[in-house]
Design a protein around this motif. Sequence first.
Motif, PDB file in Angstrom:
ATOM      1  N   TRP A  77      72.223  96.640  41.360  1.00 56.24           N
ATOM      2  CA  TRP A  77      72.509  95.884  42.583  1.00 56.24           C
ATOM      3  C   TRP A  77      71.296  95.051  42.989  1.00 56.24           C
ATOM      4  O   TRP A  77      71.411  93.851  43.279  1.00 56.24           O
ATOM      5  CB  TRP A  77      72.878  96.824  43.727  1.00 56.24           C
ATOM      6  N   GLY A  78      70.132  95.704  43.030  1.00 54.20           N
ATOM      7  CA  GLY A  78      68.928  94.995  43.417  1.00 54.20           C
ATOM      8  C   GLY A  78      68.581  93.872  42.455  1.00 54.20           C
ATOM      9  O   GLY A  78      68.242  92.759  42.878  1.00 54.20           O
ATOM     10  N   GLY A  79      68.661  94.156  41.149  1.00 55.16           N
ATOM     11  CA  GLY A  79      68.359  93.138  40.155  1.00 55.16           C
ATOM     12  C   GLY A  79      69.299  91.955  40.240  1.00 55.16           C
ATOM     13  O   GLY A  79      68.876  90.794  40.150  1.00 55.16           O
ATOM     14  N   ALA A  80      70.598  92.241  40.435  1.00 59.45           N
ATOM     15  CA  ALA A  80      71.583  91.150  40.534  1.00 59.45           C
ATOM     16  C   ALA A  80      71.298  90.270  41.741  1.00 59.45           C
ATOM     17  O   ALA A  80      71.374  89.033  41.671  1.00 59.45           O
ATOM     18  CB  ALA A  80      72.989  91.737  40.620  1.00 59.45           C
ATOM     19  N   ALA A  81      70.970  90.892  42.865  1.00 55.55           N
ATOM     20  CA  ALA A  81      70.689  90.112  44.073  1.00 55.55           C
ATOM     21  C   ALA A  81      69.454  89.242  43.889  1.00 55.55           C
ATOM     22  O   ALA A  81      69.443  88.060  44.265  1.00 55.55           O
ATOM     23  CB  ALA A  81      70.496  91.066  45.262  1.00 55.55           C
ATOM     24  N   VAL A  82      68.410  89.805  43.274  1.00 53.87           N
ATOM     25  CA  VAL A  82      67.166  89.051  43.125  1.00 53.87           C
ATOM     26  C   VAL A  82      67.320  87.924  42.110  1.00 53.87           C
ATOM     27  O   VAL A  82      66.844  86.795  42.336  1.00 53.87           O
ATOM     28  CB  VAL A  82      66.018  90.004  42.720  1.00 53.87           C
ATOM     29  N   LEU A  83      67.997  88.186  40.977  1.00 56.21           N
ATOM     30  CA  LEU A  83      68.126  87.114  39.988  1.00 56.21           C
ATOM     31  C   LEU A  83      69.043  85.999  40.479  1.00 56.21           C
ATOM     32  O   LEU A  83      68.821  84.815  40.185  1.00 56.21           O
ATOM     33  CB  LEU A  83      68.570  87.663  38.627  1.00 56.21           C
ATOM     34  N   THR A  84      70.076  86.354  41.251  1.00 57.59           N
ATOM     35  CA  THR A  84      70.938  85.318  41.827  1.00 57.59           C
ATOM     36  C   THR A  84      70.162  84.471  42.829  1.00 57.59           C
ATOM     37  O   THR A  84      70.264  83.226  42.832  1.00 57.59           O
ATOM     38  CB  THR A  84      72.151  85.961  42.514  1.00 57.59           C
ATOM     39  N   ALA A  85      69.381  85.126  43.684  1.00 56.16           N
ATOM     40  CA  ALA A  85      68.544  84.380  44.627  1.00 56.16           C
ATOM     41  C   ALA A  85      67.553  83.489  43.882  1.00 56.16           C
ATOM     42  O   ALA A  85      67.285  82.350  44.299  1.00 56.16           O
ATOM     43  CB  ALA A  85      67.805  85.351  45.545  1.00 56.16           C
ATOM     44  N   GLY A  86      67.032  83.999  42.763  1.00 51.14           N
ATOM     45  CA  GLY A  86      66.096  83.204  41.983  1.00 51.14           C
ATOM     46  C   GLY A  86      66.718  81.931  41.444  1.00 51.14           C
ATOM     47  O   GLY A  86      66.095  80.854  41.473  1.00 51.14           O
ATOM     48  N   LEU A  87      67.948  82.030  40.943  1.00 53.70           N
ATOM     49  CA  LEU A  87      68.636  80.827  40.463  1.00 53.70           C
ATOM     50  C   LEU A  87      68.840  79.826  41.597  1.00 53.70           C
ATOM     51  O   LEU A  87      68.650  78.613  41.418  1.00 53.70           O
ATOM     52  CB  LEU A  87      69.978  81.209  39.844  1.00 53.70           C
ATOM     53  N   GLY A 100      56.392  74.339  43.537  1.00 54.95           N
ATOM     54  CA  GLY A 100      56.219  75.691  44.050  1.00 54.95           C
ATOM     55  C   GLY A 100      57.539  76.413  44.224  1.00 54.95           C
ATOM     56  O   GLY A 100      57.645  77.621  43.992  1.00 54.95           O
ATOM     57  N   GLY A 101      58.576  75.669  44.620  1.00 51.66           N
ATOM     58  CA  GLY A 101      59.895  76.267  44.768  1.00 51.66           C
ATOM     59  C   GLY A 101      60.465  76.713  43.435  1.00 51.66           C
ATOM     60  O   GLY A 101      61.053  77.804  43.330  1.00 51.66           O
ATOM     61  N   VAL A 102      60.283  75.890  42.391  1.00 49.82           N
ATOM     62  CA  VAL A 102      60.772  76.271  41.060  1.00 49.82           C
ATOM     63  C   VAL A 102      59.996  77.485  40.548  1.00 49.82           C
ATOM     64  O   VAL A 102      60.580  78.411  39.976  1.00 49.82           O
ATOM     65  CB  VAL A 102      60.658  75.095  40.083  1.00 49.82           C
ATOM     66  N   PHE A 103      58.668  77.494  40.745  1.00 44.74           N
ATOM     67  CA  PHE A 103      57.859  78.639  40.334  1.00 44.74           C
ATOM     68  C   PHE A 103      58.355  79.910  41.016  1.00 44.74           C
ATOM     69  O   PHE A 103      58.554  80.949  40.358  1.00 44.74           O
ATOM     70  CB  PHE A 103      56.390  78.393  40.693  1.00 44.74           C
ATOM     71  N   ALA A 104      58.571  79.850  42.333  1.00 48.68           N
ATOM     72  CA  ALA A 104      59.027  81.028  43.071  1.00 48.68           C
ATOM     73  C   ALA A 104      60.415  81.460  42.611  1.00 48.68           C
ATOM     74  O   ALA A 104      60.694  82.653  42.463  1.00 48.68           O
ATOM     75  CB  ALA A 104      59.043  80.729  44.571  1.00 48.68           C
ATOM     76  N   GLY A 105      61.295  80.481  42.375  1.00 40.94           N
ATOM     77  CA  GLY A 105      62.637  80.815  41.916  1.00 40.94           C
ATOM     78  C   GLY A 105      62.623  81.494  40.561  1.00 40.94           C
ATOM     79  O   GLY A 105      63.338  82.481  40.332  1.00 40.94           O
ATOM     80  N   LEU A 106      61.782  80.987  39.647  1.00 44.96           N
ATOM     81  CA  LEU A 106      61.702  81.603  38.326  1.00 44.96           C
ATOM     82  C   LEU A 106      61.103  83.007  38.399  1.00 44.96           C
ATOM     83  O   LEU A 106      61.511  83.906  37.666  1.00 44.96           O
ATOM     84  CB  LEU A 106      60.862  80.727  37.393  1.00 44.96           C
ATOM     85  N   ALA A 107      60.129  83.189  39.291  1.00 45.79           N
ATOM     86  CA  ALA A 107      59.552  84.522  39.458  1.00 45.79           C
ATOM     87  C   ALA A 107      60.605  85.504  39.961  1.00 45.79           C
ATOM     88  O   ALA A 107      60.683  86.645  39.497  1.00 45.79           O
ATOM     89  CB  ALA A 107      58.363  84.462  40.417  1.00 45.79           C
ATOM     90  N   LEU A 108      61.432  85.060  40.916  1.00 43.19           N
ATOM     91  CA  LEU A 108      62.506  85.917  41.410  1.00 43.19           C
ATOM     92  C   LEU A 108      63.530  86.192  40.305  1.00 43.19           C
ATOM     93  O   LEU A 108      63.965  87.338  40.117  1.00 43.19           O
ATOM     94  CB  LEU A 108      63.193  85.259  42.605  1.00 43.19           C
ATOM     95  N   PHE A 109      63.927  85.150  39.604  1.00 44.04           N
ATOM     96  CA  PHE A 109      64.912  85.319  38.536  1.00 44.04           C
ATOM     97  C   PHE A 109      64.397  86.295  37.475  1.00 44.04           C
ATOM     98  O   PHE A 109      65.107  87.210  37.043  1.00 44.04           O
ATOM     99  CB  PHE A 109      65.232  83.975  37.886  1.00 44.04           C
TER     100      PHE A 109
END
Length: 418
Positions: A77-87, A100-109
């Motif tokens: 559940w946690g992984g799915a939420a974080v990777l979806t937010a990252g995308l 910076g936004g792309v870097f943060a998104g990729l880190a979350l994904f």
Amino acid sequence: MLDQATRRWRAALFVFMLVAGVGMASWVARTPAVRDALGVSTGGMGVVLFGLSTGSMAGVLVSGPLVRRYGGRAVMWGGAAVLTAGLAVTAGGAQWSLAGGVFAGLALFGSGLGLAEVAVNIEGAAVERRIGRPVLPVLHGCFSLGTVLGALLGLALTAVRFPVGAHLLAVAVLTAAATVWAVRAVPAGTGREAAEAAAGPRDRLAALRVWRDGRLVLIGMIVLVMAFTEGAANDWLPLLMVDGHGVSATAGSLTYTAFAVAMTVGRFAGGPFLERFGRAAVVRASAAVAAVGVALVVFSPSPLVAGAAVVLWGLGASLGFPVSISAAGDDPEGAAARVSAVATAGYLAFLVGPPSLGFLADHVGLRPTMGVVLGLLVVAALLAPALRPRGPRVAATAAAPRPDATTAAPVDDGAGRP
């Protein structure tokens, strides 16, 4: 026939890995468009990409302890939420040209993917023990299939100049919907230890304690090699073909696509071979096939032969990782900790090992550098007997029919299938 709950459990894991692969490949296929949208140099894009690597390593390292404490379903559940937010964050960063936004998104994904994948492997090993048949090769095949589908979709949308931000946002929505359905079908508590066993220093040292098992150390060495072999192709194969064999960039990309397809075919087709010949024989043969493919890519003077040989490279590398995870989870007692340890070692080898080849390539060239992969594959072939079950107790556990699995496959104590 499997009972409905087990069938849904298995299907949910397949769907989860499929959409994760689509998400990863959707990003990879649009990296040129993202670079153009950000207006950064190749070096600047390398810094942006570092977000994915650091996030993935962080997720992989904390996933095992979290599974032992909360169970695989909660971590998924946690992984799915974080990777979806990252995308979604990556899509926004690309849309508004924010590096910076792309870097943060990729880190979350990457974090979400690392969290989820270790948990999914633990769940997959549990399904294998329940039904007595191989599951992990097909599970990883679903991820490979997702990467192929995502790459093809990305190529098509690139050809029609579809906005990259809208593309990644649509994939995020698809991922959210699919993972919500999938995780709901996963039973709670898989891999979770008793609270007193998962608390305090004991939890923090669990990953180290399992390495006291000599057989697990050998399995870990096999997974290191096979993950490294796969990662080397992912990181270097297009450039290897362009710089090492003088083909065009398009031909280099097509060569990598052939490798990805071969990986997918190998994982989906591997089950019957595992059931007939056992894990040790299949991984030994796989390492040999991969070694032949790598050797042809390195030593053949013909770009055509080298390009065709990547199919052998992909087929040979396809089963090593999932079969090693399966072997680590043979015995239900402590399986989550062992699977977590081996999966973590494999993912770290996949993420960290192949980039290190670049330092050697600067001195001797990329083609000779791949000789390192060739030598390691010989080691994996020699260590393959460690994938056999430990003894009759494990074999019986893997083979015995459960009340909800009426077609469990018998296990040959000599072959040692999952």
